[in-house]
Structure formats: C-alpha cells, structure tokens
Design an enzyme around this catalytic site. Sequence first.
Site, PDB file in Angstrom:
ATOM      1  N   GLY A 157       1.726   3.210  -5.856  1.00  0.00           N
ATOM      2  CA  GLY A 157       0.960   2.672  -6.989  1.00  0.00           C
ATOM      3  C   GLY A 157      -0.504   2.420  -6.681  1.00  0.00           C
ATOM      4  N   GLY A 184       0.801  -1.239   0.000  1.00  0.00           N
ATOM      5  CA  GLY A 184       0.000   0.000   0.000  1.00  0.00           C
ATOM      6  C   GLY A 184       0.828   1.281   0.000  1.00  0.00           C
ATOM      7  NE  ARG A 209      10.027 -12.013  -1.030  1.00  0.00           N
ATOM      8  CZ  ARG A 209      10.974 -11.531  -1.824  1.00  0.00           C
ATOM      9  NH1 ARG A 209      11.387 -12.241  -2.853  1.00  0.00           N
ATOM     10  NH2 ARG A 209      11.513 -10.344  -1.618  1.00  0.00           N
ATOM     11  CE1 TYR A 211      -0.007 -12.356 -15.603  1.00  0.00           C
ATOM     12  CE2 TYR A 211      -0.330 -10.220 -16.651  1.00  0.00           C
ATOM     13  CZ  TYR A 211       0.257 -10.999 -15.670  1.00  0.00           C
ATOM     14  OH  TYR A 211       1.104 -10.432 -14.753  1.00  0.00           O
TER      15      TYR A 211
HETATM   16  N1  COA Z   1      14.673 -10.679 -15.515  1.00  0.00           N
HETATM   17  C1  COA Z   1      15.134 -11.894 -15.148  1.00  0.00           C
HETATM   18  N2  COA Z   1      15.414 -12.237 -13.864  1.00  0.00           N
HETATM   19  C2  COA Z   1      15.228 -11.294 -12.926  1.00  0.00           C
HETATM   20  C3  COA Z   1      14.749 -10.014 -13.224  1.00  0.00           C
HETATM   21  C4  COA Z   1      14.466  -9.719 -14.588  1.00  0.00           C
HETATM   22  N3  COA Z   1      14.009  -8.512 -14.953  1.00  0.00           N
HETATM   23  N4  COA Z   1      14.678  -9.298 -12.086  1.00  0.00           N
HETATM   24  C5  COA Z   1      15.098 -10.123 -11.101  1.00  0.00           C
HETATM   25  N5  COA Z   1      15.429 -11.308 -11.616  1.00  0.00           N
HETATM   26  C6  COA Z   1      15.968 -12.449 -10.891  1.00  0.00           C
HETATM   27  C7  COA Z   1      17.273 -12.115 -10.202  1.00  0.00           C
HETATM   28  O1  COA Z   1      18.373 -12.224 -11.074  1.00  0.00           O
HETATM   29  C8  COA Z   1      17.296 -13.151  -9.098  1.00  0.00           C
HETATM   30  O2  COA Z   1      17.674 -14.419  -9.561  1.00  0.00           O
HETATM   31  P1  COA Z   1      19.175 -14.990  -9.289  1.00  0.00           P
HETATM   32  O3  COA Z   1      19.354 -14.984  -7.800  1.00  0.00           O
HETATM   33  O4  COA Z   1      19.143 -16.371  -9.857  1.00  0.00           O
HETATM   34  O5  COA Z   1      20.108 -14.062 -10.004  1.00  0.00           O
HETATM   35  C9  COA Z   1      15.827 -13.302  -8.721  1.00  0.00           C
HETATM   36  O6  COA Z   1      15.066 -12.795  -9.828  1.00  0.00           O
HETATM   37  C10 COA Z   1      15.455 -12.515  -7.499  1.00  0.00           C
HETATM   38  O7  COA Z   1      15.815 -11.173  -7.713  1.00  0.00           O
HETATM   39  P2  COA Z   1      16.165 -10.212  -6.487  1.00  0.00           P
HETATM   40  O8  COA Z   1      16.269  -8.820  -7.008  1.00  0.00           O
HETATM   41  O9  COA Z   1      17.307 -10.775  -5.720  1.00  0.00           O
HETATM   42  O10 COA Z   1      14.882 -10.462  -5.571  1.00  0.00           O
HETATM   43  P3  COA Z   1      13.955  -9.525  -4.804  1.00  0.00           P
HETATM   44  O11 COA Z   1      13.218 -10.393  -3.904  1.00  0.00           O
HETATM   45  O12 COA Z   1      14.673  -8.369  -4.241  1.00  0.00           O
HETATM   46  O13 COA Z   1      12.983  -8.925  -5.953  1.00  0.00           O
HETATM   47  C11 COA Z   1      11.500  -9.145  -7.816  1.00  0.00           C
HETATM   48  C12 COA Z   1      11.845  -9.579  -6.389  1.00  0.00           C
HETATM   49  C13 COA Z   1      12.513  -9.754  -8.745  1.00  0.00           C
HETATM   50  C14 COA Z   1      10.115  -9.662  -8.130  1.00  0.00           C
HETATM   51  C15 COA Z   1      11.566  -7.589  -7.973  1.00  0.00           C
HETATM   52  O14 COA Z   1      11.262  -7.234  -9.299  1.00  0.00           O
HETATM   53  C16 COA Z   1      10.623  -6.886  -7.018  1.00  0.00           C
HETATM   54  O15 COA Z   1      10.997  -6.655  -5.875  1.00  0.00           O
HETATM   55  N6  COA Z   1       9.417  -6.519  -7.464  1.00  0.00           N
HETATM   56  C17 COA Z   1       8.421  -5.890  -6.598  1.00  0.00           C
HETATM   57  C18 COA Z   1       7.711  -4.783  -7.261  1.00  0.00           C
HETATM   58  C19 COA Z   1       7.116  -5.133  -8.588  1.00  0.00           C
HETATM   59  O16 COA Z   1       7.523  -6.054  -9.258  1.00  0.00           O
HETATM   60  N7  COA Z   1       6.152  -4.348  -8.998  1.00  0.00           N
HETATM   61  C20 COA Z   1       5.468  -4.539 -10.235  1.00  0.00           C
HETATM   62  C21 COA Z   1       4.303  -5.386 -10.027  1.00  0.00           C
HETATM   63  S1  COA Z   1       3.333  -5.410 -11.495  1.00  0.00           S
END
Ligand code: COA
Length: 288
Positions: free
Chosen positions: A20, A17, A74, A154
Amino acid sequence: MFTLDTLSGKTILVTGGGSGLGLAMATRFAEMGAHIAICGRTEDKLISAAADIKNAGTKAGHTTTVLTHAVDVRDYAAVGVMFERLTNELGQVNGLVNNAAGNFLSPTEDLSPNAFKSVIDIVLHGTFNCTQHFGKRLIDTEKPGNIVNIVTTYTETGGAFIVPSACAKAGVYAMTTSLAYEWGTYGIRVNSIAPGPFPTEGAWSRLIPANVEAGFIQRIPLGRYGEHIELANLATYLISDMSGYINGSCVTIDGGERLAGGEFNFLTQMAPRPQLKQMFAAMKPKKG
Ligand code: COA
C-alpha cells in the site's frame, strides 16, 4: 522538484512498508537515494516489497540497501530489538515514517473492548513504540532526525463508524505537535501527513463497502482519488532537508475531500442502520 540525490545520506524506516502507501513511499525514497528499512507483520510481503524497492533504487542509479524486519509494532520490546538490528546493519536510522495502521468500519455500540484496543494499540502505541526507540537513539548520539506520521483528515472532524481510528490518530496528531517542540531542540523534526482517499487493497477492503463507492468519490471536489505517487512525493519532501524549517505541521493531501465533513459521516445517510450493519459485518474478516 527533486533530484535523484534528494535523500542521499538518509536511512529511513517505513512501518507497514510491505504494501500500500507504505510501499509507495519507501519506493520513492529509494529512487531519491535513501537506504530503506521496512517492517510489518508478514515476512513474505516484506521480502517481495523489498525486491521492488531495491529495483526502483537500482533503476535510478543507486546502490540501495533494503532491510526487512518482521515485527508487530504493538510489541515495545520487539520494536527495540528491530532498532538494535537496523542500527547494527544499516548504521544510524535518521528518518522514520509511522505508517502502520489498523482500521475497519463498525457501529461503535457494537465494538468489543478488544476491537477498540486493537486499533489503539497498532496506531497510537505502535507509533509511540517506534518513535521512542528511534528518538532515544538519536538523542543519545546527538544526531538530527526526522519523523513523518501518517494521520487522517478525520483527526480533527472525527468520523462515523471509525471511532477507534479517529481516537488513535488524534493521539498521533497530538504526539506530532508535542514532540515537534520537545525534540525540536535536539534537531529532530516531527510532522504529519493527513491523506484523503488513496485506494489500497488493505484500506478499501476494510473501509469502502462496494455499493457506496460512488457516494465516496462524489465528496471529492477534484472528482478523483489520490495517486500513490502524489502522497509519496509529499512524504519525500517532508522527510528531506528541503523542508528543513517545517516542524510540527500537518499537511493535508485529499483533493479537498475534508471540506465535505468527517470522512465516513456520509455513510449514516446511505442506508438504514440495520442495512449498514449488515454491510459492515460482511466486510469483517472471518476469525482465523
Ligand atoms: N468489525 C468489528 N470488530 C472487528 C472487526 C470489524 N471489521 N475486525 C476485527 N474486529 C475485532 C475482532 O473481533 C477482535 O475482537 P474480539 O477479540 O473481541 O472478537 C478484535 O477486533 C481484534 O481482531 P483480531 O483480528 O484478533 O486482531 P488483529 O490484531 O489480528 O487485527 C485489526 C487488527 C482488527 C485492526 C485488523 O483489521 C488488522 O490487522 N488491520 C491491519 C491492516 C489495516 O487495517 N489496514 C487498513 C488501514 S487503513
């Protein structure tokens, strides 16, 4: 359609929250008289969002309580600690919007197992963690409640280059319909919303390569993106008692975009695959 007391007596947690669409929904709920809790991973973002939410409630004539809690959805145990705190400080939480999500564009053959797991953990496990802690408390105290899960269009069609998200959101959709029946007997309603394209910084930076935006908007029969207030109004309706007989439904709000097929499928036609891979790689945040 709403009056300023539409959500009075409600205490609603919106996950993700702090920015966005989560922030847009929380703000609207406050305007309609709810007390609000927001959670997310970044404390600063939450604190700044809380001020905006409180301000919106005050402007509408309410004495709005807004509580922030930094947590990674998580982490099951940490989510439990959050619900304990919310209950102690706000009383019973009776509305939950599972909005926190993670997503990015990637060819599936290039995904690391951890990339797949990260999105599943945030979206599917995170939704379960919040939902179960929320539901347990309501069931134990024999109180009714209301859950709105944010899914996607989707969920049904699948979508190219967003396989982890499609799998996770399909799971959340199944959780919605399953619990609507199982917990409906306790007076807990569970519905979902499938938003189409509503621009936010988080989603756009991860999902819309700049040079394909024109192709994206062409898919929408109404010729425009959604406005945050449109989604927030739908969420307000579903989380309010006005929708008291709606349970286990998914309401799509996308300007008709889903009728063009899986949301990111068009990207397969936009450029040769090596070029697409370069575009996606350029959007990937640098480690650390
Ligand atoms: N393409 C491919 N792999 C990706 C990626 C991308 N764009 N972004 C992250 N990854 C991979 C990382 O390389 C990592 O894998 P690895 O350890 O094998 O290298 C894994 O995903 C986790 O990434 P990390 O950044 O360490 O994890 P995180 O828990 O901090 O982030 C995500 C989680 C990746 C989902 C991040 O994009 C996030 O925090 N998103 C939250 C906000 C969001 O996505 N908003 C939009 C919603 S529509």
